[in-house]
Design a protein around this motif. Structure first.
Motif: not given
Length: 121
Positions: A1-13
């Protein structure tokens, strides 16, 4: 079983991001799912979790701003993050526990590789 995360990044407050984590492999069932984070120079900490009885828990620091959800058909867990602030900057890790199909019923507990979230002030 493997997990793949996504969706991170740079965002303003004040902005929003949505993280997603997908599990793949010989999955019989997924019981508990969660998100944790580790800020620079700090230990990994709990963010949110869906327990095996469907109870949802949040860290006090994210209550009212973050929402965790799961899609059983897709074996995914998402984290919707709103009203982000610089203190939310961290690498976010997903975690899932369940049982495999082969060997049948074998418990597993896996971590995703981490996805980085940076919130600028």
């Amino acid at each position: 079983v493997q997990l793949q995360a996504s969706g991170g990044g740079l965002v303003q407050a004040g902005g929003s991001l949505r993280l997603s984590c997908a599990a793949s492999g010989l999955i019989l069932s997924i019981n508990a799912l969660g998100w944790y984070r580790q800020a620079p120079g700090k230990e990994r900490e709990f963010v949110a979790r869906i327990e095996s009885d469907a109870t949802i828990k949040y860290a006090d620091s994210v209550k009212g701003r973050f929402t965790i959800s799961r899609d059983n058909a897709k074996n995914t867990v998402d984290l919707q993050m709103n009203s982000l602030n610089p203190e939310d900057t961290a690498v976010y890790y997903c975690n899932m526990g369940g049982r495999t199909t082969a060997p049948y019923g074998l418990p597993f507990n896996r971590w995703g590789q981490g996805t980085e979230v940076t919130v600028s002030s």
